[in-house]
Write an enzyme that holds these catalytic residues in place. Structure first.
Site, PDB file in Angstrom:
ATOM      1  N   HIS A  59       0.859  -1.187   0.000  1.00 19.47           N
ATOM      2  CA  HIS A  59       0.000   0.000   0.000  1.00 19.47           C
ATOM      3  C   HIS A  59       0.894   1.235   0.000  1.00 19.47           C
ATOM      4  O   HIS A  59       0.734   2.113  -0.829  1.00 19.47           O
ATOM      5  CB  HIS A  59      -0.947  -0.007   1.203  1.00 19.47           C
ATOM      6  CG  HIS A  59      -1.901   1.166   1.221  1.00 19.47           C
ATOM      7  ND1 HIS A  59      -3.019   1.222   1.995  1.00 19.47           N
ATOM      8  CD2 HIS A  59      -1.880   2.348   0.565  1.00 19.47           C
ATOM      9  CE1 HIS A  59      -3.666   2.370   1.797  1.00 19.47           C
ATOM     10  NE2 HIS A  59      -2.979   3.072   0.938  1.00 19.47           N
ATOM     11  N   GLU A 118       0.818   7.725  -3.752  1.00 20.53           N
ATOM     12  CA  GLU A 118       1.594   7.380  -2.548  1.00 20.53           C
ATOM     13  C   GLU A 118       2.853   8.241  -2.460  1.00 20.53           C
ATOM     14  O   GLU A 118       3.243   8.693  -1.379  1.00 20.53           O
ATOM     15  CB  GLU A 118       1.940   5.888  -2.552  1.00 20.53           C
ATOM     16  CG  GLU A 118       0.732   4.989  -2.336  1.00 20.53           C
ATOM     17  CD  GLU A 118       0.056   5.219  -0.990  1.00 20.53           C
ATOM     18  OE1 GLU A 118       0.736   5.226   0.036  1.00 20.53           O
ATOM     19  OE2 GLU A 118      -1.188   5.412  -0.979  1.00 20.53           O
ATOM     20  N   HIS A 122       2.900  10.721   0.650  1.00 18.39           N
ATOM     21  CA  HIS A 122       3.804  10.236   1.708  1.00 18.39           C
ATOM     22  C   HIS A 122       5.283  10.409   1.350  1.00 18.39           C
ATOM     23  O   HIS A 122       6.069  10.903   2.155  1.00 18.39           O
ATOM     24  CB  HIS A 122       3.526   8.758   2.003  1.00 18.39           C
ATOM     25  CG  HIS A 122       2.117   8.465   2.398  1.00 18.39           C
ATOM     26  ND1 HIS A 122       1.636   8.701   3.669  1.00 18.39           N
ATOM     27  CD2 HIS A 122       1.067   7.972   1.704  1.00 18.39           C
ATOM     28  CE1 HIS A 122       0.354   8.351   3.729  1.00 18.39           C
ATOM     29  NE2 HIS A 122      -0.022   7.911   2.555  1.00 18.39           N
TER      30      HIS A 122
HETATM   31  P1  AMP Z   1      -3.447   6.781   1.613  1.00 18.50           P
HETATM   32  O1  AMP Z   1      -3.983   8.035   0.933  1.00 18.50           O
HETATM   33  O2  AMP Z   1      -2.012   6.497   1.310  1.00 18.50           O
HETATM   34  O3  AMP Z   1      -3.760   6.751   3.068  1.00 18.50           O
HETATM   35  O4  AMP Z   1      -4.232   5.569   0.957  1.00 18.50           O
HETATM   36  C1  AMP Z   1      -5.604   5.560   0.946  1.00 18.50           C
HETATM   37  C2  AMP Z   1      -6.090   5.676  -0.479  1.00 18.50           C
HETATM   38  O5  AMP Z   1      -5.477   4.658  -1.258  1.00 18.50           O
HETATM   39  C3  AMP Z   1      -7.570   5.473  -0.589  1.00 18.50           C
HETATM   40  O6  AMP Z   1      -8.060   6.376  -1.565  1.00 18.50           O
HETATM   41  C4  AMP Z   1      -7.681   4.053  -1.066  1.00 18.50           C
HETATM   42  O7  AMP Z   1      -8.855   3.824  -1.801  1.00 18.50           O
HETATM   43  C5  AMP Z   1      -6.464   3.927  -1.928  1.00 18.50           C
HETATM   44  N1  AMP Z   1      -5.988   2.552  -2.037  1.00 18.50           N
HETATM   45  C6  AMP Z   1      -5.617   1.749  -1.026  1.00 18.50           C
HETATM   46  N2  AMP Z   1      -5.217   0.570  -1.492  1.00 18.50           N
HETATM   47  C7  AMP Z   1      -5.336   0.631  -2.832  1.00 18.50           C
HETATM   48  C8  AMP Z   1      -5.076  -0.279  -3.877  1.00 18.50           C
HETATM   49  N3  AMP Z   1      -4.577  -1.500  -3.649  1.00 18.50           N
HETATM   50  N4  AMP Z   1      -5.329   0.119  -5.143  1.00 18.50           N
HETATM   51  C9  AMP Z   1      -5.803   1.363  -5.384  1.00 18.50           C
HETATM   52  N5  AMP Z   1      -6.050   2.268  -4.457  1.00 18.50           N
HETATM   53  C10 AMP Z   1      -5.830   1.909  -3.181  1.00 18.50           C
END
Ligand code: AMP
Length: 230
Positions: A59, A118, A122
């Site tokens: 992730h 990501e 991050h």
């Molecule tokens: P973050 O913003 O890094 O906290 O991640 C959360 C976001 O990532 C949310 O919009 C999730 O829907 C998306 N997300 C998490 N896992 C996946 C994945 N395997 N594929 C696509 N989007 C993802």
């Protein structure tokens, strides 16, 4: 007036010093696709390059604080970084990223939007330590060196839709990687807690696994959690 100015300058310097400290460690978050896809409001599509091999996917690698206010973390740190797909070094990692860091969003995609998200949210916050290329290279390295699915299978915990105790899942992974971890649950469409993500912790320079200095709020509220198939 003089003392007021001094106070303002001191406050400004303190604020600058704390933002300049950046972050203290990383969460390296791996995700079980079966639990991402089977929730009520989640539609899932294979990437355009086909179904990746069954296993945990990355992730993200998330810089984090080990200090109050707990739960806060740096995000969207401004940077002039070039878009990841314009980075020739990152392009060289694409086959490996496709296998280990797939996006499951619909419509089907080449996953690069997920990697870019990501990085922007991050990765830019640890850019002083890990370049854009290193952010992805290091993530792929830790994915390879922490085979979470194998850790669970070795302990007899299989993705077969059965229930396992949170304690047994945690212990199996901690014994295998020899560091403390955090298990995140989400809720499947029948309202049951299921194994969703595994957070391992990595030191600030991105060189080694460490015991997690601080854990997110518990999300597995039941004693038994489901490990769905995928
Ligand atoms: P973050 O913003 O890094 O906290 O991640 C959360 C976001 O990532 C949310 O919009 C999730 O829907 C998306 N997300 C998490 N896992 C996946 C994945 N395997 N594929 C696509 N989007 C993802």
């Amino acid at each position: 007036m003089g003392s007021q100015k001094l106070l303002l300058v001191t406050l400004f310097l303190l604020a600058f010093a704390s933002s300049a400290q950046g972050y203290d460690f990383f969460y390296f978050v791996q995700q079980w696709p079966g639990s991402y896809c089977n929730t009520n409001n989640q539609r899932c599509c294979y990437p355009i390059y086909g179904k990746p091999p069954s296993g945990f996917g990355i992730h993200g690698l998330w810089p984090n604080y080990n200090r109050p206010p707990y739960g806060a973390y740096p995000q969207n740190c401004y940077s002039n970084s070039i878009p990841i797909m314009s980075n020739r070094q990152v392009s060289g990692l694409v086959p490996n990223l496709q296998t280990n860091w797939p996006s499951w969003t619909c419509p089907r995609s080449d996953s690069s939007n997920f990697w870019q998200h990501e990085w922007t949210k991050h990765g830019t916050c640890s850019e002083a330590v890990l370049s854009q290329y290193d952010y992805f290279r290091v993530s792929l390295q830790f994915k390879q060196s922490t085979n979470i699915l194998q850790c669970l299978i070795t302990a007899g915990i299989l993705p077969n839709g059965r229930y396992y105790t949170l304690a047994s899942v945690t212990a199996a992974i901690e014994k295998c990687i020899r560091h403390t971890i955090y298990v995140k649950c989400n809720i499947d469409k029948w309202g049951h807690d299921q194994l969703y993500e595994v957070y391992t912790c990595i030191n600030k320079s991105g060189t080694m696994l460490i015991d997690c200095p601080v854990l997110p709020t518990p999300t597995c509220l039941s004693f038994w959690i489901r490990f769905p198939s995928f």
